[in-house]
Write a protein that holds these residues in place. Structure first.
Motif, PDB file in Angstrom:
ATOM      1  N   TRP A 110      11.117 -18.904  57.291  1.00 57.73           N
ATOM      2  CA  TRP A 110       9.843 -18.328  57.724  1.00 57.73           C
ATOM      3  C   TRP A 110       8.788 -19.408  57.936  1.00 57.73           C
ATOM      4  O   TRP A 110       7.796 -19.191  58.647  1.00 57.73           O
ATOM      5  CB  TRP A 110       9.322 -17.342  56.676  1.00 57.73           C
ATOM      6  CG  TRP A 110       9.140 -17.954  55.314  1.00 57.73           C
ATOM      7  CD1 TRP A 110      10.060 -18.065  54.333  1.00 57.73           C
ATOM      8  CD2 TRP A 110       7.962 -18.577  54.813  1.00 57.73           C
ATOM      9  NE1 TRP A 110       9.547 -18.712  53.244  1.00 57.73           N
ATOM     10  CE2 TRP A 110       8.258 -19.042  53.516  1.00 57.73           C
ATOM     11  CE3 TRP A 110       6.676 -18.790  55.329  1.00 57.73           C
ATOM     12  CZ2 TRP A 110       7.319 -19.709  52.727  1.00 57.73           C
ATOM     13  CZ3 TRP A 110       5.749 -19.454  54.540  1.00 57.73           C
ATOM     14  CH2 TRP A 110       6.071 -19.908  53.250  1.00 57.73           C
TER      15      TRP A 110
ATOM     16  N   GLY B 230       1.848 -19.817  63.266  1.00 58.75           N
ATOM     17  CA  GLY B 230       1.117 -18.626  63.647  1.00 58.75           C
ATOM     18  C   GLY B 230      -0.233 -18.512  62.964  1.00 58.75           C
ATOM     19  O   GLY B 230      -1.205 -18.057  63.555  1.00 58.75           O
TER      20      GLY B 230
ATOM     21  N   LYS C 185       6.509 -11.950  59.623  1.00 62.47           N
ATOM     22  CA  LYS C 185       7.654 -12.708  59.110  1.00 62.47           C
ATOM     23  C   LYS C 185       7.396 -13.153  57.680  1.00 62.47           C
ATOM     24  O   LYS C 185       8.257 -13.044  56.806  1.00 62.47           O
ATOM     25  CB  LYS C 185       7.894 -13.938  59.985  1.00 62.47           C
ATOM     26  CG  LYS C 185       9.099 -13.772  60.863  1.00 62.47           C
ATOM     27  CD  LYS C 185       9.467 -15.065  61.552  1.00 62.47           C
ATOM     28  CE  LYS C 185      10.456 -14.740  62.645  1.00 62.47           C
ATOM     29  NZ  LYS C 185      10.624 -15.789  63.598  1.00 62.47           N
ATOM     30  N   TYR C 186       6.203 -13.649  57.488  1.00 62.42           N
ATOM     31  CA  TYR C 186       5.850 -14.149  56.165  1.00 62.42           C
ATOM     32  C   TYR C 186       5.917 -13.011  55.152  1.00 62.42           C
ATOM     33  O   TYR C 186       6.436 -13.171  54.053  1.00 62.42           O
ATOM     34  CB  TYR C 186       4.454 -14.764  56.225  1.00 62.42           C
ATOM     35  CG  TYR C 186       4.007 -15.433  54.947  1.00 62.42           C
ATOM     36  CD1 TYR C 186       4.922 -16.083  54.122  1.00 62.42           C
ATOM     37  CD2 TYR C 186       2.673 -15.431  54.566  1.00 62.42           C
ATOM     38  CE1 TYR C 186       4.521 -16.702  52.964  1.00 62.42           C
ATOM     39  CE2 TYR C 186       2.262 -16.052  53.402  1.00 62.42           C
ATOM     40  CZ  TYR C 186       3.182 -16.679  52.603  1.00 62.42           C
ATOM     41  OH  TYR C 186       2.786 -17.296  51.450  1.00 62.42           O
TER      42      TYR C 186
ATOM     43  N   ASP D  58       7.295 -20.548  61.506  1.00 61.13           N
ATOM     44  CA  ASP D  58       6.611 -19.472  62.236  1.00 61.13           C
ATOM     45  C   ASP D  58       5.292 -19.099  61.566  1.00 61.13           C
ATOM     46  O   ASP D  58       4.271 -18.945  62.236  1.00 61.13           O
ATOM     47  CB  ASP D  58       7.521 -18.240  62.316  1.00 61.13           C
ATOM     48  CG  ASP D  58       8.743 -18.522  63.174  1.00 61.13           C
ATOM     49  OD1 ASP D  58       8.548 -19.136  64.246  1.00 61.13           O
ATOM     50  OD2 ASP D  58       9.848 -18.181  62.761  1.00 61.13           O
TER      51      ASP D  58
ATOM     52  N   ARG E 223       4.410 -27.054  63.543  1.00 59.11           N
ATOM     53  CA  ARG E 223       5.798 -26.830  63.107  1.00 59.11           C
ATOM     54  C   ARG E 223       6.342 -28.091  62.447  1.00 59.11           C
ATOM     55  O   ARG E 223       7.068 -28.021  61.457  1.00 59.11           O
ATOM     56  CB  ARG E 223       6.678 -26.425  64.293  1.00 59.11           C
ATOM     57  CG  ARG E 223       6.344 -25.056  64.834  1.00 59.11           C
ATOM     58  CD  ARG E 223       7.218 -24.706  66.013  1.00 59.11           C
ATOM     59  NE  ARG E 223       8.559 -24.309  65.620  1.00 59.11           N
ATOM     60  CZ  ARG E 223       8.910 -23.057  65.340  1.00 59.11           C
ATOM     61  NH1 ARG E 223       8.025 -22.096  65.408  1.00 59.11           N
ATOM     62  NH2 ARG E 223      10.133 -22.768  65.003  1.00 59.11           N
TER      63      ARG E 223
ATOM     64  N   HIS F 116       1.029 -14.569  68.036  1.00 64.41           N
ATOM     65  CA  HIS F 116       1.720 -15.503  67.133  1.00 64.41           C
ATOM     66  C   HIS F 116       1.255 -15.308  65.694  1.00 64.41           C
ATOM     67  O   HIS F 116       2.047 -15.365  64.762  1.00 64.41           O
ATOM     68  CB  HIS F 116       1.461 -16.944  67.568  1.00 64.41           C
ATOM     69  CG  HIS F 116       2.024 -17.255  68.902  1.00 64.41           C
ATOM     70  ND1 HIS F 116       3.371 -17.267  69.141  1.00 64.41           N
ATOM     71  CD2 HIS F 116       1.423 -17.551  70.079  1.00 64.41           C
ATOM     72  CE1 HIS F 116       3.579 -17.564  70.417  1.00 64.41           C
ATOM     73  NE2 HIS F 116       2.415 -17.732  71.005  1.00 64.41           N
TER      74      HIS F 116
ATOM     75  N   GLU G 221       2.869 -12.162  64.452  1.00 65.73           N
ATOM     76  CA  GLU G 221       4.301 -12.391  64.244  1.00 65.73           C
ATOM     77  C   GLU G 221       4.523 -13.206  62.969  1.00 65.73           C
ATOM     78  O   GLU G 221       5.371 -12.874  62.132  1.00 65.73           O
ATOM     79  CB  GLU G 221       4.892 -13.120  65.451  1.00 65.73           C
ATOM     80  CG  GLU G 221       6.403 -13.279  65.340  1.00 65.73           C
ATOM     81  CD  GLU G 221       6.933 -14.439  66.171  1.00 65.73           C
ATOM     82  OE1 GLU G 221       6.200 -14.908  67.066  1.00 65.73           O
ATOM     83  OE2 GLU G 221       8.057 -14.879  65.899  1.00 65.73           O
ATOM     84  N   GLY G 222       3.734 -14.271  62.840  1.00 62.78           N
ATOM     85  CA  GLY G 222       3.860 -15.118  61.648  1.00 62.78           C
ATOM     86  C   GLY G 222       3.572 -14.320  60.397  1.00 62.78           C
ATOM     87  O   GLY G 222       4.279 -14.431  59.395  1.00 62.78           O
TER      88      GLY G 222
END
Lengths: 491, 509
Positions: free
Chosen positions: A233, A240, A164-165, A236, A303, A157, A160-161
């Motif tokens: 974004w 993450g 994405k960021y 996430d 979240r 996570h 992934e975060g």
């Protein structure tokens, strides 16, 4: 021939003092980190905190300094000082937060100096008066943040975060730079001082390109500030990232981005371009509405706080949108309300993340059900969370209420009441999810057996500081409002 | 520091002590909260007795500078104070608040889990209410209003019957919106009044001080700030008041709340919290936008009558005492709207009498039905019956309360109704005539409920039940005595607000 002592009286020191202190601390910590690779290296974090405190002292000394600047790019004015203090304060809280975290979980110690370098970037965003320097500051902050989000390399996570960021952040930077390039193209200058006197001319000659430049720059910063519709974004990356880093993204990064957005757009687009700020008002309204409504069904605590921070960014954007309507002599009130809300927001957000972090560690879950029975597990933390949540929801005697009230009064003052009404109406929506937490915290029948929630003294200090800040700004707001009295914000 | 200041602070101190003092048991917590509110009650009575005759302004005022909001208005700073004071309009409500709160605390059951927290929130809601009624600064007022909101939310949420969390959320959302609407309208009025003054050429200073705002409204005679804005602000204010007062069609939170809250909370919510909206309408609506109140008079009167009739019909249809009292309260407060809409001395006095009378009677009815529920474990009309044999005293007082509610002469209900209707008939005869139906209906639903509860064949569950205990006699007798006293000698409270009412009418009337 200048001696080092003379240096201290130089404009360099006056304008870049905090930045120099933090950067120097960052290098020292980095080198020490290479040398001492073994054992408990938490003292490096403590060292960083001392550096931040020293920088804070320097910044506070310059609180109402006479405007001065060096190299035409870095300046000090009350605007820079206030935002520097805000950035250093939040970086202190975040570092305190990481102190506990790095002890409890095995993470690379690089995060300490990464945070310090990010703070240098953030300070540049608050003090620079040149588009290029501002952009470099933003990138320094962003690149450090991408790594910080992904610092738990063993967690999918986190990675992934981070990815994405980074993708969205890079996109935002590109859009911002694209907008800046238009402005440079028609004016031939990146210096905000020069640009501010060229506004009328730019508008007269190239109205559509100027508008395009404004919108692209607002969009680019919209990514950084997670304004709707550039907020995708946020959940996430927030979920993450390790929680102390999340609190870093939510407070420090946001405050610096607001400082940069304010300075940039006000300098370039004052005067004839003022009506453009209305767009920011529309984005603010959409952000408040969407942020609060999509937070409703969230069960994951981080979240939920991510969406709540989207909504909070919308609140802060409201006075920003009023710069177009207000005369230059009335700007002071808007600066006051923005900075007051950011201070309030910093305390309550870091505090809320700190408690989410403790609860997550205790229960091993980020689901809001982990809050059930918190009152029995730790009455003090339950009360603290109640204060943060009530403040985020805007209940009186907390910082959040006064912040919102101040912003609301601004909207009335400048006859943009509809924004103020949206602000308060959407805060009522936020009652739903914030109070949903409180219901669980005070639920009478805990599931399973009640085990006391223990926290380290560091975390207790952090929570206590945040409670103190949230209540002080709500009950005796004079501590912040009176220093703000009579500041002439810009050059 | 003035008396009015201590009235608000005393319960607050008790609340703080409840939190910080170690090892507080149920009894100690209860005593402490009672002492705090009792101080307020005594001070309110002192103010009452020493209130200067022939005064319509604010007395016993006290102000502490709180903080300064920089550059709020035309680059000028605005000072925000913690400011309290009383006039003829607020003093009866302050005294009633302290009185009912003390009785609610004294009448609370001995077995409450987490008594500290319970009495903490009860003291907080009392302090908040006292603050609402005595605030002389807009910011102070709004803070106090929000304190009542979340204090009563926690009372309902934590100490209600099973199922209360849902009711608490409903309560919070409805009243949250009401608070927002009021905040928007009141700050808007503050700006409008100052803006009005500046266009006339006089130097303006933005102010949140309520006496100064009233003063400005007085001088500008409602004509100086744009009429369209006045109208819009009044409508926003009315929206807030309607939700706050649980007027149709925004009423649904009140019956739900009463159904799930415990008895002392019901006394405070039904008796006091639902009177804040009416106070706001009188203080800010009539006081600062008198022209608009008259302009929208028909609308307000029609809504008043709708509430009188709807509340009464709905009360008739209820099967649960608590919901019945809730709808009865809505019906009564409809009469307040009619009185205010009439914009006459009689109407406004009737409105004030009705606020006090409805507060006392709602509290009394909730207390008595609570006492019945303690014994029979139900407040469903169909399950009750024949209680007068087992508990003649409780049944007797319940009958007195019901009779006072339906407006029997020599009770506070009578003087309220007659005054409000006199006012209503002078201004809106046709509308008021329809409203008279509410009087008949209130007799129907109240006597029907009484008959189901106390008379008739003795239900099985009534056998072997005890009558009122000493703990229950005190609130019952005191509340009943006050209801009768006001009915027999209305001037007891009338002399306080008569002049204030005249003052309200003097503006643009």
């Amino acid at each position: 021939m200048t001696t080092p002592v003379d240096m201290l009286h130089q404009p360099y020191w006056l304008t870049m003092g905090p930045m120099i202190v933090v950067a120097a601390t960052g290098f020292v910590v980095m080198i020490l980190e290479f040398i001492f690779r073994k054992g408990d290296r938490r003292w490096l974090t403590v060292l960083s905190m001392l550096g931040v405190i020293a920088a804070l002292v320097v910044a506070i000394v310059h609180w109402s300094a006479k405007p001065a600047f060096v190299l035409n790019t870095i300046g000090v004015d009350p605007f820079a000082s206030v935002f520097s203090v805000l950035i250093l304060l939040s970086s202190f809280l975040v570092l305190l937060f990481t102190l506990d975290w790095s002890a409890k979980s095995r993470v690379a110690a690089e995060h300490t100096y990464l945070i310090l370098f990010a703070v240098v970037g953030a300070l540049a965003m608050a003090t620079a008066t040149d588009l290029v320097t501002l952009y470099v500051g933003l990138e320094l902050l962003s690149v450090a943040s991408y790594v910080l989000v992904a610092v738990r390399t063993h967690s999918i996570h986190s990675v992934e975060g981070g990815i994405k960021y980074m993708l969205m952040g890079a996109l935002g930077s590109a859009v911002l730079l694209y907008g800046m390039s238009f402005i440079y193209g028609i004016s031939g200058s990146t210096n905000l001082m020069q640009l501010s006197s060229m506004g009328t001319q730019m508008f007269a000659s190239y109205p559509s390109i100027t508008v395009l430049g404004f919108l692209l720059m607002l969009m680019g910063m919209g990514f950084k500030l997670s304004l709707v519709p550039f907020h995708m974004w946020t959940p996430d990356a927030y979920a993450g990232a390790p929680t102390p880093i999340t609190s870093f993204l939510a407070t420090l990064s946001k405050a610096a981005s607001f400082a940069m957005l304010l300075r940039m757009l006000i300098f370039i687009f004052n005067g004839p371009g003022a009506h453009l700020f209305y767009w920011a008002g529309i984005i603010a309204a959409v952000t408040m509405i969407v942020g609060n409504f999509i937070a409703l069904p969230q069960r994951n605590m981080k979240r939920l706080l991510a969406f709540s921070s989207v909504a909070q960014a919308g609140y802060i954007l409201v006075p920003f949108a009023l710069f177009g309507v207000a005369q230059a002599q009335d700007w002071t009130g808007l600066f006051d309300s923005i900075s007051f809300y950011l201070f309030a927001y910093t305390f309550m957000t870091v505090g809320a993340f700190a408690i989410v972090y403790l609860v997550e560690r205790d229960k091993g879950s980020l689901d809001s059900d982990a809050l059930i029975g918190l009152y029995q597990r730790s009455p003090w933390l339950a009360v603290a969370l109640t204060i943060f949540v009530l403040s985020l929801a805007g209940m009186p005697l907390t910082a959040g209420f006064l912040g919102k009230f101040y912003i609301f009064v601004d909207t009335l003052h400048f006859s943009t009441m509809w924004l103020g009404i949206v602000l308060f109406a959407t805060s009522v929506v936020s009652f739903f999810y914030y109070i949903g937490w409180l219901r669980k915290v005070f639920q009478k029948e805990p599931v399973g057996e009640v085990t006391a929630l223990t926290a380290s003294p560091v975390m207790h200090t952090l929570v206590a500081l945040c409670v103190l800040g949230t209540l002080a700004l709500g009950i005796v707001p004079a501590v912040l409002l009176h220093p703000l009295l009579g500041l002439t914000w810009l050059y | 520091m003035s008396l009015s200041f201590w009235v608000v602070i005393a319960p607050l101190i008790a609340a703080v002590l409840l939190l910080v003092l170690p090892k507080m048991g149920g009894g100690e917590s209860r005593s402490l909260s009672i002492v705090g509110t009792l101080v307020s009650l005594v001070l309110a009575i002192v103010m009452w007795l020493s209130f200067p005759a022939g005064q319509s302004g604010f007395e016993f005022t006290g102000q502490i500078h709180w903080f300064t909001l920089p550059a709020l208005w035309q680059a000028a700073n605005v000072s925000v104070g913690l400011s309290f004071g009383v006039d003829g309009l607020s003093l009866p409500l302050i005294a009633m608040t302290a009185f009912i709160s003390v009785l609610a605390m004294a009448g609370a059951k001995r077995s409450i889990d987490r008594p500290r927290i319970y009495y903490f929130w009860l003291s907080m809601v009392t302090a908040g209410l006292l603050g609402v009624f005595s605030a002389l600064d807009l910011f102070t007022f709004l803070v106090a209003l929000e304190v009542t909101l979340f204090a009563s939310f926690f009372l309902i949420q934590l100490f209600g019957l099973p199922g209360s969390p849902r009711a608490a959320i409903k309560f919070l959302i409805y009243r949250g919106f009401a608070t927002v609407a009021m905040l928007v309208a009141l700050v808007g009025i503050a700006y409008g009044l100052t803006g009005a003054y500046s266009t006339s050429g006089a130097s303006s200073t933005m102010t949140f001080s309520i006496p100064q705002m009233l003063n400005l409204a007085h001088h500008s005679a409602g004509g100086l700030f744009p009429v369209a804005m006045q109208g819009a602000l009044l409508l926003v204010l009315l929206l807030g008041v309607f939700i706050e007062e649980a007027f149709v069609p925004f009423h649904t939170w009140l019956p739900t709340t009463h159904e799930f809250a415990d008895t002392p909370t019901n006394m405070v919510v039904g008796g006091l919290l639902t009177k804040t909206g009416a106070y706001v309408l009188l203080r800010f609506g009539v006081g600062m936008l008198p022209g608009q109140i008259q302009h929208y008079g028909t609308l307000i009167a029609v809504f008043g009558v709708i509430n009188i009739l709807y509340g009464a019909f709905a009360a008739w249809a209820q099967k649960d005492w608590r919901r019945l009292i809730a709808f009865g309260g809505i019906s009564h407060m409809g009469l307040v709207l009619l009185g205010i809409a009439s914009f006459s001395a009689a109407g406004l006095q009737g409105a004030m009498f009705m606020i006090v009378s409805s507060g006392l009677l709602t509290a009394l009815l909730f207390f008595l039905t609570g006492a019945i529920e303690d014994r029979t474990k139900t407040v469903q009309l169909k399950d009750l019956g024949g209680l007068s044999k087992a508990m003649p005293m409780i049944s007797g007082f319940l009958l007195v309360a019901a009779l006072a509610s339906l407006g029997l002469p020599l009770t506070s209900g009578f003087i309220s109704e007659i005054q409000a209707f006199i006012g209503g008939f002078t201004s809106y005869p046709a509308v008021s005539f329809v409203g008279l139906g509410g009087l008949i209906l209130s007799a129907v639903y109240l006597l029907y409920a009484i008959q189901k509860t106390t008379f008739g064949p003795s239900a099985k569950l009534a056998e072997g039940l005890s009558d009122a205990t000493a703990r229950e006699y005190l609130p019952t007798i005191l509340l009943t005595a006050l209801v009768l006293l006001i009915g027999i000698y209305p001037n007891l409270i009338g002399h306080l607000f008569n002049l204030s009412v005249q003052g309200l009418l003097g503006i643009g009337g």
